[in-house]
Scaffold this motif. Structure first.
Motif, short mmCIF file in Angstrom:
data_model
loop_
_atom_site.label_atom_id
_atom_site.label_comp_id
_atom_site.label_asym_id
_atom_site.label_seq_id
_atom_site.Cartn_x
_atom_site.Cartn_y
_atom_site.Cartn_z
N ASP A 1 30.08 47.06 42.09
CA ASP A 1 30.23 46.15 43.22
C ASP A 1 29.74 44.75 42.85
O ASP A 1 28.90 44.61 41.96
CB ASP A 1 29.37 46.71 44.36
CG ASP A 1 29.88 46.29 45.72
OD1 ASP A 1 30.78 45.45 45.78
OD2 ASP A 1 29.37 46.84 46.72
N ASP A 2 30.25 43.76 43.54
CA ASP A 2 29.79 42.36 43.37
C ASP A 2 29.79 41.95 41.90
O ASP A 2 28.87 41.29 41.43
CB ASP A 2 28.37 42.19 43.94
CG ASP A 2 28.27 42.62 45.39
OD1 ASP A 2 29.32 42.75 46.03
OD2 ASP A 2 27.14 42.84 45.88
N GLU B 1 37.29 41.25 45.96
CA GLU B 1 36.58 41.30 47.24
C GLU B 1 36.70 39.97 47.97
O GLU B 1 36.78 38.92 47.32
CB GLU B 1 35.08 41.51 47.01
CG GLU B 1 34.67 42.83 46.43
CD GLU B 1 33.14 42.98 46.51
OE1 GLU B 1 32.46 42.41 45.66
OE2 GLU B 1 32.67 43.66 47.42
#
Ligand code: C2E
Ligand code: MG
Ligand code: MG
Length: 561
Positions: A463-464, A520
């Motif tokens: 993630d990220d 994202e």
């Protein structure tokens, strides 16, 4: 020593009129002189056939004479009894308020040594009691209670223009050293830290040990010397030299956290200043800041908010205030929703609390473990509803993505597979999202969890991506299936040339390593078309769909499907 027998003393003590020691001695002295004398006189007068009036006269004179004599004896006796009486009084006074004893010490008989020994013993006892009550035995420094009372006195006596800093220094690794090197290392660390701080202060202010791992300094006129600024900027240099564990070859470096509260601004009483400095110290635990932390009102509010969050989180789970929201993701090749991210929401009666606010708190107090398990269970429940309503072509493919904290990865995670089993779901239905920071603390648990998930057919998403500090080597070393390019990179697309180049090359790099990509935070049509052109696999963002409650989500996927 056996209890001495004291029959006469015990018998006299039972007489109500002779409670004091002095009166007992007087009684015995009186009876001892009068009874034999008067008996002798009486016998003598009777045997001489003296007229009764003469006899009474002689007896009266004798009585008066012995009384006067006895009175003089009693006065002398009374004076001789003084050493015993004053020793007794001194002991009583000491027991009552630990008052200082000053009896004569130069007499050498029993009564004299009683006074001398009472004086010496009680004064020594008082000194050791004061030492025990006010000083720390390990470092010899004043302890908390002495420090606070001296601090209060300094505050009471301060003039309008007087200022000082209360600095708390907490040693960080004592618990770990205790386990690794034993308590001698800890004792040595404390001694070394105590003497370093004392040397540094010389006679400028006070140094004390407050508790297991914390020292306190009171520094007058803080900021007036260059070393004060150094201490605030880089408190670590106070312990720059390593110290050696006694009997060992190891040298250890002290690590510490430092917080500062200032008088008069941050507190008007010693306790208030201490509380505020402790709040600042507490705050250092959640930050990577290397300098000293200064207390501020805003920080106080933050801490209060945090404490109230901690207290209400467990209750919220029981009361059903948590909800799993779902954010659909669009597969760009098939233009279908094949996965969704589970995002936790805390719906409080007074409004929504952001996960960015409560997840870090839950991580630091361990609540993340209970909460995480609940999130997973509820996500599976929703996923099963989704599978039921999904179009036939997607039924066997749809999956859910759940966020996990690095803290969860650093512990055992068998429970994830247990919950999959309980929900009767195969591994591919779950994607585990974790940020790159999980690699900052490599551990056996991390490796075990990763390979356990891989074996069970789960996929792992980073993630990220791009915001962490770690190297790219983990893409090679760990079974990563997907990278989620952080929205800070997507945000600047497509105008920002270098941003576009980064996103383009991340997608290429991932493709080369056989790793899927999700963008994202896609918010515009331009961003979407850029990502399509660069063959990104999947997008997630407000442009396509916002995170939504379960019912809306199930409706959304049926319409979109
Ligand atoms: P994340 O995992 O990166 O989640 C994506 C965040 O971006 C979500 O914020 C989502 O609402 C937001 N977002 C999605 N699309 C857009 C967009 O187009 N623009 C913008 N500006 N934002 C977008 P959210 O839900 O506030 O979650 C924040 C973070 O909290 C998550 O970041 C995740 O790290 C953490 N989190 C959320 N739910 C959980 C959970 O169940 N467990 C754990 N451990 N962490 C969670
Ligand atoms: Mg996420
Ligand atoms: Mg993210």
């Amino acid at each position: 020593m056996q209890t001495p027998v004291m029959r006469l003393y015990a018998a006299l003590s039972r007489l109500p009129l002779f409670k004091s020691y002095r009166s007992k001695i007087m009684l015995v002295a009186f009876l001892g002189t009068h009874v034999p004398l008067l008996t002798l006189l009486f016998w003598f007068l009777l045997s001489q056939n003296v007229a009764s009036s003469e006899m009474i006269r002689v007896l009266l004179i004798a009585l008066v004479a012995t009384l006067v004599g006895t009175l003089a004896t009693l006065m002398v006796l009374n004076a001789l009894l003084r050493p015993i009486l004053v020793s007794s009084r001194a002991l009583r006074g000491f027991l009552k308020d630990r008052s200082k004893v000053a009896l004569p010490t130069h007499f050498t008989d029993e009564a004299g040594t009683l006074m001398a020994d009472t004086t010496v013993t009680l004064n020594r006892l008082r000194e050791s009691m004061e030492q025990m009550e006010n000083f720390d035995p390990q470092t010899g420094l004043p302890n908390r209670s002495l420090f606070v009372s001296r601090l209060q006195r300094t505050m009471d006596e301060a003039s309008e223009s007087d200022t000082f800093a209360l600095v708390l220094v907490e040693l960080s690794r004592l618990a770990e050293w205790n386990v690794t090197y034993g308590n001698r290392a800890v004792a040595e660390a404390l001694k070394y830290a105590g003497s370093s701080l004392e040397k540094r202060m010389s006679d400028r202010g006070l140094v004390a040990r407050m508790n297991e791992s914390t020292f306190a300094l009171q520094i007058p006129d803080f900021g007036s010397r260059r070393e004060d600024a150094l201490m605030a900027e880089d408190p670590g240099q106070m312990f720059s030299e390593p110290f050696r564990i006694p009997g060992g070859s190891e040298s250890l470096h002290i690590e510490s956290r430092t917080a500062v509260a200032l008088f008069p601004g941050d507190g008007r009483s010693a306790e208030e200043l201490m509380t505020n400095a402790s709040a600042a110290l507490h705050d250092t635990r959640n930050s990577a800041q290397s300098g000293a932390r200064f207390y501020s009102r805003e920080m106080q509010h933050r801490i209060e908010k945090r404490i109230s969050l901690e207290q209400s989180m467990r209750k919220a789970l029981r009361d059903g205030e948590f909800r799993v929201y779902l954010q659909p993701r669009l597969d760009l090749k098939r233009n279908e929703v094949l996965s969704a991210e589970a995002l936790i929401r805390w719906v409080r009666p007074d409004g929504l609390v952001s996960p960015a606010d409560f997840i870090p708190v839950a991580e630091s107090n361990g609540f993340i473990h209970d909460l995480g398990r609940w999130i997973l269970k509820d996500s599976f429940r929703i996923l099963k509803s989704w599978i039921r309503v999904a179009p036939a072509s997607q039924k066997d493919e749809v999956k859910i993505s759940v966020n996990f904290s690095p803290h969860q990865f650093w512990g055992k995670m068998d429970w994830v597979l247990e919950e999959l089993g309980n929900a009767d779901l195969p591994g591919f239905r779950l994607e585990v999202e974790v940020t790159e920071s999980v690699f900052l603390s490599p551990s056996d648990s991390l490796n075990e969890n990763m390979s356990m998930f891989q074996k069970a057919g789960l996929s792992i998403a980073l993630d990220d991506f791009g915001t962490g500090y770690s190297s790219l080597s983990y893409l090679r070393d760990f079974p990563v299936d997907r990278i989620k390019i952080d929205r800070s990179f997507i945000h600047a697309l497509p105008e920002d040339g270098s941003g576009s180049a980064i996103v383009g090359s991340v997608i290429d790099l991932a493709g080369a390593l056989n790793i899927a990509t999700t963008a994202e935070g896609v918010e515009t049509a331009e961003q979407l078309s850029f990502l399509r052109q660069h063959a990104c696999d999947e997008i997630q963002g407000f442009f396509f769909a916002r995170p939504m409650p379960e019912a809306d989500f199930l409706e959304f996927v049926q319409v979109a499907g």
